[in-house]
Write a protein that holds these residues in place. Structure first.
Motif, PDB file in Angstrom:
ATOM      1  N   ARG A  96      66.710  37.187  58.742  1.00 57.03           N
ATOM      2  CA  ARG A  96      65.296  37.399  58.457  1.00 57.03           C
ATOM      3  C   ARG A  96      65.063  38.757  57.810  1.00 57.03           C
ATOM      4  O   ARG A  96      65.574  39.788  58.277  1.00 57.03           O
ATOM      5  CB  ARG A  96      64.473  37.293  59.740  1.00 57.03           C
TER       6      ARG A  96
ATOM      7  N   GLU B  18      61.762  41.114  56.494  1.00 56.03           N
ATOM      8  CA  GLU B  18      60.312  41.259  56.519  1.00 56.03           C
ATOM      9  C   GLU B  18      59.911  42.613  55.960  1.00 56.03           C
ATOM     10  O   GLU B  18      60.720  43.542  55.880  1.00 56.03           O
ATOM     11  CB  GLU B  18      59.785  41.109  57.956  1.00 56.03           C
TER      12      GLU B  18
ATOM     13  N   TRP C 214      60.625  36.938  53.714  1.00 53.60           N
ATOM     14  CA  TRP C 214      59.229  36.731  54.089  1.00 53.60           C
ATOM     15  C   TRP C 214      58.351  36.326  52.907  1.00 53.60           C
ATOM     16  O   TRP C 214      57.389  35.565  53.079  1.00 53.60           O
ATOM     17  CB  TRP C 214      58.666  38.004  54.722  1.00 53.60           C
TER      18      TRP C 214
ATOM     19  N   ARG D  79      61.988  40.563  62.965  1.00 55.50           N
ATOM     20  CA  ARG D  79      61.159  39.368  63.097  1.00 55.50           C
ATOM     21  C   ARG D  79      59.982  39.729  63.995  1.00 55.50           C
ATOM     22  O   ARG D  79      60.153  40.025  65.170  1.00 55.50           O
ATOM     23  CB  ARG D  79      61.941  38.199  63.684  1.00 55.50           C
TER      24      ARG D  79
END
Length: 558
Positions: A152, A154, A129, A197
């Motif tokens: 992903r 984050e 991110w 996500r």
């Protein structure tokens, strides 16, 4: 007939399927014994509470009674669903330490496992991110992390005052603050980054199968399909894997490899040794005692089991918001649900642990050998209701346990769960670290930054002060953090306990068993210094590259 057969659609298997099916000329079969990841609680982060211990998503394993845990048997969750453990785990993104991979290189004699050689494989699938807007991100961070990949990462979507205070207390106790646990040295304290996500769990089925693999005509996925055993044969004096027998919803099927094809076991640290043993690859004495014909005597199959055992200290607190009180009423629960529905934030977006810390159990340690998972809640045991008083839990684990356990089949029946014996706290060294870690937790809690919450030790209790008492109490309150590895370890040719070589090919009497590899957490010679999901993805990334390179050489007749 397939060019590649992957057993297990978990963390490693989904990435392998993505990489190996990218060549449209190769037919790829992905086999998953569990079901689809269409259960809504898989995708809501706090839903791990509904997935662990649920036969829909969990194999429901139990350990044998553990002497080091004073005779207790532990629940041993393993994902039984697309995405495997990435569908039920804590979602924490953690690579471990540089020294972990350098030690693998030393154990295998292969520099391909050094940190510098593994870093590109981590970055290949990473989508961090902080690099969404790379302006202002320093060069060191950019060198260590990737963007645009499938996996992903984050930041968490909530903070807690009581955890911020714990972090400040940790700094006062000598643990530096950090914003990146994943640059090679994870010493420090900070909030974990997570595989999510926009407030939803990001499992490997979403990342690597959908929509990419599903759109490829050369890719097949069979769910509810359990491998019974591998199909092995001697060809020109060399043992070969030619496919597998698979129990599917429609009956027993035989799947076969095309010439030059490979079967890759990605069934995890429990499933992969189980399948090898059922197929006659493993400790000869064990197999013979169960009436299984020995195809290859490999004493290391199912040995070398390592896991992170976390010791859960609980402290009552005053004047702090914790989940114990926030979720105590119907109004509180409704407020939590509403925040998640509108913002995808708040407690329903929580990973099981929010704050982490890596530090040393004693000043003479040259590196961090402890990991903390700190939570703004407490409960008697996992799956039990939250306590009715305000409290936090500071769980600490020995990152480099010297205890070793086993995974062994009980019979020739593939449906019978194997005997899992982690052998926790079986060495003096591990018991010493356990006692030291509890003392360090007390030191952190005693710092001025945490004093405003008037902490009161609830577990293990201040009446226990000696190292002997604390080591024994650790056996009473410790539980697994679900990181089993090592049961098909890689190693040099002269290592009698090595199951695979440095390119993860299963060892045989004349070098390797042709057409058979293992690519999951079971190949780790030693456990990584942190959560094990992301290192498993890196292993699969490297395995895929080797498999494709070998397939290309076979095609050219090299």
């Amino acid at each position: 007939m397939f060019d590649f057969i992957i057993v297990g659609a978990g963390t490693a298997g989904c990435l392998l399927a993505n990489r190996l099916s990218a060549d449209p000329s190769k037919r790829v079969l992905l086999l998953e014994a569990g079901g689809k990841d269409d259960y809504h609680w898989i995708h809501i982060p706090v839903g791990y509470l509904h997935c662990i211990g649920n036969p829909r998503t969990d194999w429901l394993y139990q350990t044998e009674a553990e002497p080091g845990l004073n005779g207790r048997s532990l629940r041993y969750p393993r994902g039984k669903v697309l995405g495997g453990c990435s569908s039920i785990n804590g979602m924490i993104y953690m690579r471990g330490q540089r020294r972990d991979y350098d030690a693998w290189a030393a154990a295998t004699g292969d520099p391909a496992w050094r940190w510098e050689a593994c870093l590109p494989a981590f970055k290949q699938h990473e989508n961090h991110w902080r690099l969404d807007k790379p302006e202002g991100v320093n060069a060191d961070f950019k060198a260590a992390h990737g963007h645009g990949g499938e996996w992903r990462i984050e930041r968490q979507r909530l903070r807690w005052d009581v955890l911020d205070a714990f972090a400040q207390a940790a700094v006062q106790a000598g643990i530096p603050a950090t914003e990146d646990f994943n640059a090679g040295d994870n010493e420090g304290v900070g909030y974990f980054e997570v595989n999510q996500r926009q407030g939803l769990r990001w499992n490997t089925a979403k990342a690597f199968l959908r929509p990419t693999c599903y759109a490829r005509p050369n890719f097949e996925l069979w769910t509810g399909s359990m491998v019974q055993r591998l199909k092995l044969a001697h060809v020109d004096g060399q043992l070969q894997c030619q496919g597998a027998e698979v129990q599917t919803p429609g009956g027993l099927e035989s799947v076969k490899l095309n010439p030059g094809g490979e079967l890759v076991l990605a069934a995890g640290a429990i499933g992969s040794p189980q399948i090898l043993q059922l197929s006659g690859i493993g400790p000869a004495a064990l197999l013979q005692s169960l009436g299984i014909a020995v195809q290859q005597d490999l004493p290391g199959v199912g040995a070398n089991l390592q896991d992170h055992l976390q010791i859960r200290s609980v402290y009552k607190v005053e004047g702090a918001l914790t989940l114990n009180t926030q979720a105590a009423s119907l109004f509180g629960k409704a407020k939590i649900a509403l925040e998640y529905a509108i913002k995808r934030s708040g407690p329903m977006s929580m990973a099981p642990s929010q704050l982490g810390a890596f530090t040393r159990s004693s000043p003479d340690k040259p590196w961090s050998d402890l990991e903390y998972h700190v939570q703004p809640l407490s409960l008697e045991a996992f799956g039990e209701p939250l306590d009715r008083f305000n409290a936090i839990t500071a769980s600490v684990c020995n990152l480099n346990p010297s205890s070793r356990g086993t995974v062994q089949i009980r019979s020739a029946d593939p449906a019978q769960a194997p005997a899992i014996s982690p052998n926790y706290l079986s060495t003096d060294e591990d018991r010493c670290v356990a006692a030291a870690s509890l003392k360090l937790t007390r030191k952190i809690i005693a710092q001025p930054a945490f004093a405003a919450f008037k902490p009161e030790e609830y577990k293990p209790g201040l009446q226990y002060q000696s190292d002997e008492d604390l080591a024994r109490l650790a056996g009473d309150i410790a539980t697994t953090i679900f990181h089993p590895v090592g049961t098909c370890k890689m190693g040099r040719a002269d290592d009698a306990m090595a199951v695979v070589d440095s390119q993860l090919r299963v060892r045989g009497a004349n070098g390797v068993i042709k057409g058979l590899r293992v690519a999951d957490a079971s190949v780790m010679p030693t456990i990584t210094s942190g959560n094990t999901n992301s290192p498993t993805l890196m292993i699969a990334e490297k395995a895929a590259a080797w498999i494709l390179a070998d397939a290309s050489r076979n095609l050219r007749g090299v």
